[in-house]
Design an enzyme around this catalytic site. Structure first.
Site, mmCIF file in Angstrom:
data_model
loop_
_atom_site.group_PDB
_atom_site.id
_atom_site.type_symbol
_atom_site.label_atom_id
_atom_site.label_comp_id
_atom_site.label_asym_id
_atom_site.label_seq_id
_atom_site.Cartn_x
_atom_site.Cartn_y
_atom_site.Cartn_z
ATOM 1 C CE LYS A 60 52.397 4.525 13.065
ATOM 2 N NZ LYS A 60 53.698 5.074 13.437
ATOM 3 N NE ARG A 117 56.668 7.822 4.551
ATOM 4 C CZ ARG A 117 55.342 7.850 4.441
ATOM 5 N NH1 ARG A 117 54.608 8.242 5.456
ATOM 6 N NH2 ARG A 117 54.767 7.492 3.328
ATOM 7 C CD GLU A 154 59.307 4.767 10.286
ATOM 8 O OE1 GLU A 154 58.925 5.263 9.206
ATOM 9 O OE2 GLU A 154 59.156 5.334 11.386
ATOM 10 N NE ARG A 193 47.188 13.401 8.450
ATOM 11 C CZ ARG A 193 48.319 12.930 8.966
ATOM 12 N NH1 ARG A 193 48.414 11.659 9.286
ATOM 13 N NH2 ARG A 193 49.341 13.723 9.157
ATOM 14 C CE LYS A 244 48.444 8.384 12.523
ATOM 15 N NZ LYS A 244 49.362 9.471 12.323
HETATM 16 P P1 ATP Z 1 51.864 11.063 10.260
HETATM 17 O O1 ATP Z 1 52.998 10.511 9.457
HETATM 18 O O2 ATP Z 1 50.605 10.275 10.086
HETATM 19 O O3 ATP Z 1 51.721 12.539 10.182
HETATM 20 P P2 ATP Z 1 53.533 10.793 12.473
HETATM 21 O O4 ATP Z 1 54.699 11.246 11.707
HETATM 22 O O5 ATP Z 1 53.272 11.385 13.808
HETATM 23 O O6 ATP Z 1 52.174 10.877 11.712
HETATM 24 P P3 ATP Z 1 52.751 8.265 13.016
HETATM 25 O O7 ATP Z 1 51.446 8.788 13.458
HETATM 26 O O8 ATP Z 1 53.491 7.520 14.034
HETATM 27 O O9 ATP Z 1 53.737 9.302 12.520
HETATM 28 O O10 ATP Z 1 52.493 7.318 11.731
HETATM 29 C C1 ATP Z 1 52.893 7.444 10.431
HETATM 30 C C2 ATP Z 1 54.345 7.062 10.201
HETATM 31 O O11 ATP Z 1 54.581 5.726 10.555
HETATM 32 C C3 ATP Z 1 54.798 7.096 8.774
HETATM 33 O O12 ATP Z 1 55.050 8.390 8.324
HETATM 34 C C4 ATP Z 1 56.043 6.232 8.810
HETATM 35 O O13 ATP Z 1 57.158 7.033 9.158
HETATM 36 C C5 ATP Z 1 55.795 5.290 9.963
HETATM 37 N N1 ATP Z 1 55.671 3.873 9.593
HETATM 38 C C6 ATP Z 1 56.183 2.850 10.311
HETATM 39 N N2 ATP Z 1 55.898 1.671 9.768
HETATM 40 C C7 ATP Z 1 55.198 1.904 8.646
HETATM 41 C C8 ATP Z 1 54.622 1.077 7.642
HETATM 42 N N3 ATP Z 1 54.705 -0.257 7.688
HETATM 43 N N4 ATP Z 1 53.974 1.693 6.622
HETATM 44 C C9 ATP Z 1 53.879 3.027 6.551
HETATM 45 N N5 ATP Z 1 54.407 3.867 7.483
HETATM 46 C C10 ATP Z 1 55.057 3.315 8.522
#
Ligand code: ATP
Length: 605
Positions: free
Chosen positions: A251, A256, A302, A420, A426
Site C-alpha cells: 500500500k 492515486r 499510486e 467501497r 486495507k
Molecule cells: P480511501 O481511498 O479508502 O477513501 P484514503 O484516500 O484515505 O481512503 P487510504 O485509506 O490510505 O486512502 O487507502 C486507499 C488508497 O490507497 C487508494 O485510494 C490508493 O490511493 C492507495 N493505494 C496505495 N497502494 C494501493 C494498491 N496497491 N492498491 C490500491 N490502492 C492503493
C-alpha cells in the site's frame, strides 16, 4: 426553461431544511426542463460548466466580479465594498443592489443563454481576456432580476451554496426519469461511476430512459470513479474476510492516479477527485505510452516520490510538494522524482477489462506493462496463511509503504467503480496505534482562538459524512496538531466556507463561533472513540442520546485536498472503528511485526 424559473427553484432548494424536501424540489426542476437542456442544468446546479474532470474554469477573480457588479448596477465601488463587508456574500450584494430599479427583468433569457454566457467567459483567454470576462458578466447581470443576479454572481465566484450533492442528484434523477425500471437508481449510479459525468447521464436518461444508459461506456479521456477499500483490524481478520487466500499488494503512500492512454499521443492523468494532473507530472505523461504496449488503455496506480539518490520510497509529504504546482515544473521533476506503481487495468484496447475478475486483470496488466524507471507494477504476492501475510506486511513497511492492500481473488471480483467494499481491504501500520486508522473529518465550524491563538481559530468542529441521510455529523473539536504556520493560514483557508447560519445538512449538538459549509477535509488521529451527547456521528447507534466522539483528537498536518466533503470518513466507518476498539484487546499482528509504539498525543484544552 427560463433562467428566472431556475433561480426561483434554487432559492427554494437553498432554504430547504430536509433532504426529502430538497429532493422533491429537484425532481420538479428536472421534470420541468427540456431534455436537451438537462446537461447544462445539471452542470450549472453543481456550480460547474462541464463535468468536474474537464477542469473548465471561469477564471474570473472575486475582485473582477466586484467590478462587474459596480459596472452593471452603476453603484460606486465603495458602496459595493461596504455591502460585501456587511453581507459577506457577493451574491447577496448583487441581489440587494439590483432590487432598486423595477424595470430590470430578463423576461426572455433561458438557462441555455446564461450557460452560453458563462461558457464565453470561460473561453476568453490571452491578452485582454480579463476585460472580456468582466464585460461578459456585466452583460449577464444587466439583464437580470435580483434573484438571478444573486445566483449569477455566486456561480461566477464558485460558491453556489445550494448544498446539493451527487447522491441527492442521483436520487432525484431516479425519481424523475426511472419510473417503471428495475433498480433505476443503481443503473444511474453505475453510469455515473463509469463516466463521472452527471450531465451526460441526465441527458441520456431524459431522452432514452434507463435502458439508454447502456450506451454510456468507459472511454479514454473520461475518468472512472475510483474503487475504494474497507479496512481490517488485523491481518487475521483480513485473511478471514478474504476466505483465507488473497493477493496482497504494497500500500503505497502517494497519490492515486488513473492514467488514460489514447491510441496515439500523450496520456492524461486524473486524481482520485478527477482533477486533471497531467500538467503536474509531465514525465509520466511522456513515459506511460512507452511502458504500456497496447492502446487505448486505462490503468490505475499510486504515484510515489522516490529518493533521487537511492530510489527509495519517500513519504506522502514529498509528493504533495508536486500537487497543484504550476511553476518550476522542471526543477520539481528532478527535486522530487516520482514512480507510478500500477495496480489495475480498466480498459485494454477496446475491451472494458473492469468487468473481469481481479486475477485476470492483474495477469493482463503484467503482460501489458514494460517496467521503466518511472512506471512499475505494484509489488504483489498471493498469500494463504498468516505467516506469509505477516512477512509481506513487514517487507512493505521496510520498503517505505504504509501497509498492505488486499485484493479479493473470489469470482465476481470485478472493478467496482465508485464503491467501497470488502473486495479490497486495507491494513495500515497506524492501525496498531491508538484507535487505528486516521479519520478524514470535514470542517463544519470553528471556534475563535484565545491567547497565543488570538486572531485565528483555536479549534475546528469536525464531522463525518452520513451518505444515507446526506448529512455531516460532528464527532470532535480538534485544536491540537496545528503548527504556527498552519494556524496563521487557517482563517484564509476557511474563508470560502464561512457562513452566517448553520448550513443545511450539518448535525451537531455544539454551536461553534463560526459555521462552515462542508468542504475542507482534514486528516485527524485520536486516542479512542467514546460516546457523547454533544456529537451526532452515529447518534443513538450504541446508546440513545449519544454519538461518537473522538478523544484527544489531533490534526495530522495533512489537508485532504484530494477528497471532497462527501468522500470523508463515514459515520458507518466510525461505527466499525468503535467496534474494532472493543475487539482489539490482544496485540495485533502489526505490533508483533515490530511496529512503533503509539505516538504520544498532546491534547490541549
Ligand atoms: P480511501 O481511498 O479508502 O477513501 P484514503 O484516500 O484515505 O481512503 P487510504 O485509506 O490510505 O486512502 O487507502 C486507499 C488508497 O490507497 C487508494 O485510494 C490508493 O490511493 C492507495 N493505494 C496505495 N497502494 C494501493 C494498491 N496497491 N492498491 C490500491 N490502492 C492503493
Amino acid at each position: 426553461m427560463k433562467f428566472s424559473d431556475l433561480v426561483l427553484a434554487y432559492d427554494r432548494i437553498e432554504t430547504a431544511t430536509r433532504r426529502l424536501e430538497m429532493r422533491g424540489l429537484l425532481v420538479d426542476l428536472l421534470r420541468a426542463a427540456e431534455p436537451v437542456e438537462l446537461p447544462e442544468l445539471l452542470y450549472l446546479s453543481q456550480g460547474l460548466l462541464r463535468p468536474e474532470y474537464e477542469s473548465v474554469e471561469l477564471g474570473i477573480a472575486g475582485s473582477l466580479v466586484q467590478r462587474a457588479i459596480v459596472e452593471a448596477t452603476g453603484t460606486p465601488t465603495e458602496a459595493v465594498r461596504a455591502s460585501v463587508r456587511e453581507t459577506g456574500d457577493l451574491g447577496l450584494t448583487a441581489q440587494r443592489l439590483l432590487l432598486g430599479p423595477p424595470a430590470r427583468s430578463s423576461a426572455g433569457r433561458s438557462v441555455r443563454d446564461v450557460y452560453e454566457g458563462f461558457a464565453a467567459i470561460a473561453r476568453a483567454a490571452g491578452p485582454g481576456s480579463q476585460e472580456a470576462k468582466v464585460a461578459g458578466l456585466v452583460d449577464l447581470l444587466r439583464g437580470a432580476g435580483p434573484v438571478e443576479a444573486k445566483y449569477l454572481v455566486r456561480f461566477a465566484v464558485g460558491q453556489l451554496r445550494l448544498g446539493v450533492r451527487e447522491t441527492t442528484l442521483l436520487d432525484a434523477l431516479a425519481t424523475a426519469f426511472g419510473e417503471g425500471a428495475a433498480d433505476a437508481r443503481g443503473a444511474i449510479e453505475a453510469s455515473f461511476n463509469a463516466s463521472s459525468d452527471l450531465g451526460l447521464v441526465a441527458g441520456v436518461l431524459a431522452r432514452h430512459g434507463v435502458a439508454g444508459l447502456a450506451e454510456i461506456r468507459v472511454t479514454v479521456g473520461r475518468p472512472v470513479r475510483a474503487m475504494l477499500a474497507e479496512r481490517a483490524t488485523d491481518l487475521t481478520e483480513l485473511l478471514d474476510r478474504m476466505g483465507g487466500r488473497t493477493a496482497l499488494e504494497y500500500k503505497y503512500d502517494g497519490l492515486r492516479i488513473q492514467a488514460h492512454l489514447p491510441r496515439d499521443g500523450p496520456a492524461r492523468l486524473f486524481s482520485r477527485r478527477l482533477e486533471d494532473l497531467s500538467a503536474q507530472f509531465p514525465e509520466l505523461v511522456g513515459e506511460l505510452p512507452k511502458a504500456i504496449g497496447r492502446r487505448p488503455a486505462i490503468v490505475e496506480g499510486e504515484c510515489v516520490a522516490v529518493d533521487p539518490g537511492t530510489g527509495e520510497l519517500e513519504p506522502f509529504q514529498e509528493i504533495s510538494r508536486r500537487r497543484g504546482r504550476k511553476y518550476d515544473l522542471d526543477r520539481m521533476q528532478s527535486e522530487v522524482p516520482v514512480r507510478l506503481f500500477l495496480f489495475d487495468l480498466l480498459l485494454e484496447g477496446d475491451e472494458r477489462t473492469l468487468e473481469l475478475d481481479f486475477d485476470e486483470r492483474r495477469r493482463r496488466l503484467e503482460k501489458l506493462v514494460t517496467e521503466t524507471d518511472r512506471v512499475a507494477l505494484a509489488t504483489q504476492e498471493v498469500v494463504a496463511d498468516l505467516p506469509a501475510a505477516t512477512a509481506f506486511f513487514d517487507r512493505a513497511i521496510l520498503d517505505g509503504c504504509e501497509g498492505v492492500m488486499a485484493k479479493s481473488l473470489a469470482p465476481g471480483s470485478r472493478y467496482r467503480a465508485g464503491a467501497r467494499g470488502f473486495w479490497w481491504i486495507k491494513y495500515k501500520r497506524e492501525y496498531t496505534h491508538t484507535i487505528g486508522d486516521s479519520i478524514d473529518g470535514v470542517v463544519v465550524g470553528a471556534f475563535f482562538g484565545r491567547g497565543r491563538r488570538a486572531g485565528t481559530y483555536g479549534a475546528l468542529l469536525a464531522a463525518v459524512y452520513n451518505p444515507k441521510e446526506d448529512r455531516f455529523e460532528s464527532f470532535c473539536k480538534v485544536g491540537s496538531g496545528f503548527d504556527d504556520a498552519m494556524l496563521k493560514e487557517l482563517p484564509g483557508r476557511l474563508a470560502p466556507y464561512r457562513t452566517d447560519t448553520a448550513p443545511a445538512g450539518v448535525a451537531t449538538g455544539l454551536v461553534p463561533d463560526v459555521w462552515m459549509r462542508p468542504g475542507l477535509v482534514l486528516e485527524i488521529r485520536g486516542a479512542e472513540l467514546s460516546l457523547s451527547p454533544n456529537h451526532r456521528a452515529g447518534f443513538g447507534r450504541i446508546r440513545p442520546g449519544a454519538g461518537f466522539a473522538l478523544r484527544f483528537p489531533r490534526f495530522t498536518g495533512r489537508f485532504r485536498d484530494d477528497k471532497s466533503a462527501s468522500e470523508a470518513t463515514t459515520a458507518e466507518e466510525l461505527l466499525a472503528l468503535y467496534n474494532s476498539q472493543v475487539r482489539r484487546a490482544t496485540p495485533t499482528d502489526g505490533e508483533r511485526a515490530g511496529a512503533e509504539p503509539p505516538e504520544p498525543l498532546h491534547p490541549k484544552a
